[in-house]
Structures are given as structure tokens and as C-alpha cells.
Motif scaffolding. Structure first.
Motif, PDB file in Angstrom:
ATOM      1  N   PRO A 194       0.924  -1.174  -0.093  1.00 50.62           N
ATOM      2  CA  PRO A 194       0.095   0.048  -0.047  1.00 50.62           C
ATOM      3  C   PRO A 194       0.742   1.266   0.119  1.00 50.62           C
ATOM      4  N   LYS A 195       1.988   1.360   0.672  1.00 50.27           N
ATOM      5  CA  LYS A 195       2.946   2.416   0.788  1.00 50.27           C
ATOM      6  C   LYS A 195       3.152   2.948  -0.912  1.00 50.27           C
ATOM      7  N   VAL A 196       3.633   2.191  -1.238  1.00 48.93           N
ATOM      8  CA  VAL A 196       4.206   2.239  -2.720  1.00 48.93           C
ATOM      9  C   VAL A 196       3.124   2.693  -3.629  1.00 48.93           C
ATOM     10  N   PHE A 197       2.144   2.092  -3.599  1.00 50.24           N
ATOM     11  CA  PHE A 197       0.731   2.478  -4.316  1.00 50.24           C
ATOM     12  C   PHE A 197       0.477   3.711  -4.153  1.00 50.24           C
ATOM     13  N   ILE A 201       0.150   7.431  -6.560  1.00 51.82           N
ATOM     14  CA  ILE A 201      -1.046   7.977  -6.849  1.00 51.82           C
ATOM     15  C   ILE A 201      -0.761   9.480  -6.400  1.00 51.82           C
ATOM     16  N   ASN A 202      -0.360   9.509  -5.069  1.00 52.38           N
ATOM     17  CA  ASN A 202      -0.348  11.066  -4.645  1.00 52.38           C
ATOM     18  C   ASN A 202       0.969  11.944  -5.469  1.00 52.38           C
ATOM     19  N   THR A 206      -0.510  15.355  -7.485  1.00 47.38           N
ATOM     20  CA  THR A 206       0.036  16.581  -7.234  1.00 47.38           C
ATOM     21  C   THR A 206       0.863  17.066  -8.105  1.00 47.38           C
ATOM     22  N   SER A 207       1.147  16.510  -9.385  1.00 48.07           N
ATOM     23  CA  SER A 207       2.048  17.004 -10.554  1.00 48.07           C
ATOM     24  C   SER A 207       1.660  18.099 -11.253  1.00 48.07           C
ATOM     25  N   LYS A 208       2.447  19.086 -11.573  1.00 45.73           N
ATOM     26  CA  LYS A 208       1.882  20.066 -12.351  1.00 45.73           C
ATOM     27  C   LYS A 208       0.757  20.171 -13.544  1.00 45.73           C
ATOM     28  N   LYS A 209       1.012  18.971 -14.351  1.00 46.26           N
ATOM     29  CA  LYS A 209      -0.096  18.759 -15.420  1.00 46.26           C
ATOM     30  C   LYS A 209      -1.527  18.520 -14.862  1.00 46.26           C
ATOM     31  N   GLU A 220      -4.974  10.087 -19.800  1.00 47.54           N
ATOM     32  CA  GLU A 220      -3.431  10.371 -19.935  1.00 47.54           C
ATOM     33  C   GLU A 220      -2.653  10.054 -18.652  1.00 47.54           C
ATOM     34  N   ARG A 221      -3.800  10.395 -17.658  1.00 49.41           N
ATOM     35  CA  ARG A 221      -3.222  10.063 -16.199  1.00 49.41           C
ATOM     36  C   ARG A 221      -3.006   8.715 -15.962  1.00 49.41           C
ATOM     37  N   ASP A 222      -3.677   7.745 -16.664  1.00 45.49           N
ATOM     38  CA  ASP A 222      -3.763   6.189 -16.434  1.00 45.49           C
ATOM     39  C   ASP A 222      -2.420   5.835 -16.914  1.00 45.49           C
ATOM     40  N   GLU A 223      -2.377   6.377 -18.347  1.00 39.28           N
ATOM     41  CA  GLU A 223      -0.971   5.899 -19.053  1.00 39.28           C
ATOM     42  C   GLU A 223       0.098   6.183 -18.219  1.00 39.28           C
ATOM     43  N   THR A 224       0.252   7.154 -17.585  1.00 47.32           N
ATOM     44  CA  THR A 224       1.461   7.463 -16.677  1.00 47.32           C
ATOM     45  C   THR A 224       1.714   6.514 -15.430  1.00 47.32           C
ATOM     46  N   LEU A 225       0.269   6.268 -14.733  1.00 40.14           N
ATOM     47  CA  LEU A 225       0.072   5.484 -13.557  1.00 40.14           C
ATOM     48  C   LEU A 225       0.800   3.980 -14.126  1.00 40.14           C
TER      49      LEU A 225
END
Length: 461
Positions: A194-197, A201-202, A206-209, A220-225
Motif C-alpha cells: 500500500p505505501k508504494v501504491f 497516486i499522490n 500533485t503533479s503540475k500537469k 492520460e493520467r492512467d497511462e502515466t500510472l
């Protein structure tokens, strides 16, 4: 019940039309919760007539992380002024929702008259012999369509905005915490570490984009995840003989299950009960909703609405060894046995690649429930499951059957066979293999006279 009594009925909508305007899981939740919120507003304003409400359970529920109020209300009439008072409450609820939206979303403005025309808050008063006949009358009312004629749907804009709003706040959803499709589909990784996950996500949230987006879209967010999950949950490079890699990002983590569930013949069942017994029944349905929410979340799923016997939720296709989307439905069935004496649940399930259009997947699961599980098994007491697995390649694998009890039922046999053939690294192909490999054999056995015994022997051997 042969004698007639006077009732007031309410149906709130248009739920499906509003859901279809959603561009993200978060917007879909808000679109759904809007109507649970509306029903909660009606219940708040009917506190002085609480004892007249037959369904739903009369106490408002907030902060549970999902809408738990159904889209219908039925109450007895005890005063000549009850219906006129009810219509005033209807206007007050629309005004309250308008004020809430304007406080969150002042520009562009949403006209109150527009909302009054958009919302299908249909009310009736009349003499009915049972709650079943009230529901039939409400079914007819729902066929009326009175959408405003406008090219600019500001309600859609409001629901799809990324900003935290009164609906999420009322539901108890923390700011920025509603999961995307991949977050849900890959939630098995959260169980593993859970900590890595949460760190992944966080960091993305909090990313600029992400901060620069005004309208929330997930792809787009899911592809990065996915890239981050692959980096932080890598495949084992070396494995001992017989060792399975249960810690890495898998192909099935890119697939999402969307489930629609609905109680079978609930109107007919409630029509056999007295008003007093129906009040107990409504409380049982509300309590089931609370427990169903926990069951879905414990599995890693995300409920969108649980209004009485109507459920819709997102879920991973697999969450742990022996836990998959089909076993999850078994758990919900077992819990639903606490409601009344005879009702069952039927399901429509789409399993699609995360890039598959969400609204198409929603419509697929909804149609599987309505046109297959409900309609094709209508003469056999329903209690059915229909699913469609649409692979990234476009290949579609479908199945449907009745969920009769017993270790040798088709449903349980499928689960057993799936567990036998499952490859922990490729759950999607395991479903395909299970159905395709045995399709001809099972179809033949279903045509013979002693099919039950023959199918039993097939699975025993």
C-alpha cells in the motif's frame, strides 16, 4: 391487499442520461450521487411525516462514500394537504440543488428554470391496491421526457469539472481522492504494497500537469500510472521452479469490470407485503447497501451507487488468490439473502480494456443486465449473470447462466473450473480459455435428457 389506499409516489431522474455525460469515474460518481443527494433532501424535508414513508428507509444517509438512497419514494396520504405540501418540497429541493451548484460553480451560470426542466422529479397521488401498482404507475411516468432545449449543458460542465464540489463533500469523499479506472483495476497492487501504491497516486495527483487541468479526464493520467506501476512493481527476473510471480504489475491490471446489479421481481415481492412489512423491507435494503459497500471496497472495488436493490460499481477483475470478480458477486449474493425471504440479484458485467470508452462499457453492462440476465431468464425466476469480456484486440467472450445454489450448479462449476485453469499472470486469458475450451462440451451436455447428472460427472472428472 385487495382494498385500495391513497399513496404519494416520487421518482427522481434522469439518472442514465446524466451518467452518459460523464468523462471520468469521478464525474460518473457525481452524476449518480446527485440523485441520491436529491432523495436525501426530500427525506430531510419530510421528517415530520417520517411515519408515512414506506420506502426508502426514511432517515437520510450522508458521508458513506456512496449514494445509498434509491430513486423512488412512496408514502401514505393522511391529510388532504399532503400532496400539495409534497409539491412545494419538490420545488424547494430543486432550489437547494441550484443554490449548491451556483456556490460551487458560479460561472458560467446555471439557470434554475433549466434545472427544473432537466430534472425528472415526477410525483403522483392516487388510490392503489399495492406498492407494486404504485411502482407500475411510476414506471409509466418515467417514460415522459422533458429535457430542456439547449446546446450548452452547464450541468454536464459542472459534473465534469475537476474541482471538489458539494456532492463529493456530502458523500464524504476527500479532496482529490476519487480513483481513476487504472487505480481501481490495479488495486491488487495496493494490497501487495500500500505505501508504494499510495506514493505513486499522490505523486501523480500533485503533479503540475494534473493541477493545470480544469476538466477531469483519466486516460492520460492512467497511462502515466501504468508506467509507474511497472517500474515500482517489476516482474521477477529469476524464479525458482514452480514459483509464481504474484507481486508485479500484470496484464489483467489493465482491465476493469463494470457491474450493474438489480434485485429480481422486487416490485412483485413488495406488493405481497403490508405497508408495515414494507417499511421493514426498506430498512433491510438500506442495511444491505451499507454492507454491500464494505464488501465491494474490501475487494478493492469502488461503488458508484447502491440504491436499495440497485447497484453499480467498478472493480478489479482479480484481487487476490481465489478472489475475482465472479467470487465477489457470490459474496454479494450471500449478503442479499438477509433481505426479505425470496429476493435474488441478477448481474450485468462488462470487462474491458482501460482505454475502452467508459460510457460504452457502462452501456454494455447495463444492457447485459436488462436484455440478457433479466429478459432471457424472466421465466426461470431470473437470478442470472451475464458478462462480456472485450479484449484489447477486440475479441469478445460472452457468457450467461442462472446462479442456482449448490456445488454442482453451472455457476459454481464455472468458478471451480476458472480456479483450476487460472494463471496468476494472465487472468484474462484464463477466463477465455475456460469458456472456449469447454464451450462445445458443455453446450452438448445441456441438450441431453440427463443433463444435470452428465454435467456433474463432467466436472467431477
Amino acid at each position: 391487499m385487495n382494498s385500495k389506499s391513497k399513496y404519494i409516489g416520487l421518482t427522481v431522474g434522469p439518472l442514465i442520461k446524466t451518467l452518459q455525460q460523464s468523462k471520468s469515474t469521478r464525474a460518473l460518481f457525481c452524476a449518480s450521487y446527485l440523485y441520491s443527494f436529491a432523495m436525501g433532501e426530500f427525506l430531510d424535508r419530510l421528517k415530520s411525516k417520517k411515519n408515512q414513508i414506506i420506502l426508502p428507509a426514511p432517515d437520510r444517509v450522508q458521508g458513506m462514500g456512496v449514494g445509498l438512497h434509491p430513486d423512488r419514494l412512496i408514502m401514505t396520504v393522511e391529510s388532504p394537504d399532503d400532496f400539495s405540501g409534497f409539491m412545494k418540497i419538490r420545488e424547494a429541493v430543486i432550489t437547494e440543488i441550484h443554490n449548491k451548484i451556483m456556490a460551487d460553480h458560479p460561472s458560467p451560470s446555471i439557470d434554475r428554470d433549466y434545472l427544473a426542466k432537466y430534472f425528472q422529479f415526477y410525483c403522483l397521488e392516487g388510490d392503489f391496491s399495492s406498492l407494486d401498482t404504485v411502482n407500475q404507475a411510476l414506471d409509466t411516468l418515467e417514460l415522459r421526457i422533458a429535457f430542456p432545449n439547449t446546446d450548452m449543458d452547464e450541468l454536464r460542465t459542472f459534473l465534469n469539472r475537476k474541482r471538489h464540489n458539494f456532492l463529493l463533500q456530502d458523500a464524504g469523499i476527500p479532496k482529490g481522492k476519487f480513483p481513476s479506472l487504472i487505480e481501481i483495476a490495479a488495486r491488487e497492487l495496493h494490497r501487495i504494497n500500500p505505501k508504494v501504491f499510495e506514493a505513486i497516486i499522490n505523486a501523480e495527483f500533485t503533479s503540475k500537469k494534473e493541477k493545470e487541468k480544469s476538466i477531469n479526464t483519466d486516460i492520460e493520467r492512467d497511462e502515466t500510472l501504468i508506467q509507474k506501476f511497472k517500474e515500482k512493481y517489476p516482474k521477477k527476473q529469476k524464479k525458482e521452479d514452480g514459483e509464481k510471480d504474484n507481486q508485479s504489475f500484470k496484464p489483467y491490471h489493465k482491465y476493469i469490470a463494470i457491474v450493474y446489479a438489480d434485485g429480481d421481481s422486487m416490485g412483485t415481492y413488495s406488493g405481497t407485503l403490508s405497508d408495515a412489512d414494507n417499511k421493514v423491507f426498506s430498512t433491510q435494503l438500506r442495511d444491505f447497501g451499507v454492507k454491500a459497500k464494505d464488501i465491494i471496497e474490501d475487494y478493492g472495488g469502488t461503488p458508484v451507487f447502491i440504491g436499495g436493490d440497485d447497484l453499480m460499481f467498478f472493480a478489479p477483475v482479480k484481487y487476490d488468490m481465489g478472489k475475482n470478480i465472479f467470487s465477489l458477486m457470490n459474496e454479494l449474493d450471500d449478503e442479499f439473502k438477509s433481505v426479505g425471504s425470496t429476493p435474488t440479484l441478477s448481474y450485468g458485467v462488462s470487462i474491458t480494456y482501460y482505454k475502452h470508452p467508459m460510457n460504452e462499457a457502462l452501456e454494455l453492462s447495463r444492457n447485459l443486465l436488462k436484455d440478457t440476465a433479466k429478459k432471457q431468464y424472466a421465466n426461470r425466476d431470473k437470478n442470472a449473470l451475464a458478462f462480456d469480456l472485450v479484449k484489447h484486440s477486440g475479441q469478445s467472450i460472452k457468457g450467461d447462466w442462472q446462479k442456482s445454489d449448490g456445488p454442482k450448479s453451472v455457476h459454481q462449476m464455472f468458478l471451480n473450473l476458472l480456479n483450476l485453469t487460472i494463471d496468476s499472470g494472465n487472468f484474462i486469458n484464463s477466463i477465455t480459455y475456460t469458456l472456449e475450451f469447454h464451450r462445445n462440451t458443455i453446450n452438448h451436455l445441456m441438450t441431453v435428457e440427463d443433463k444435470n447428472e452428465r454435467i456433474k460427472n463432467f466436472f467431477d472428472n
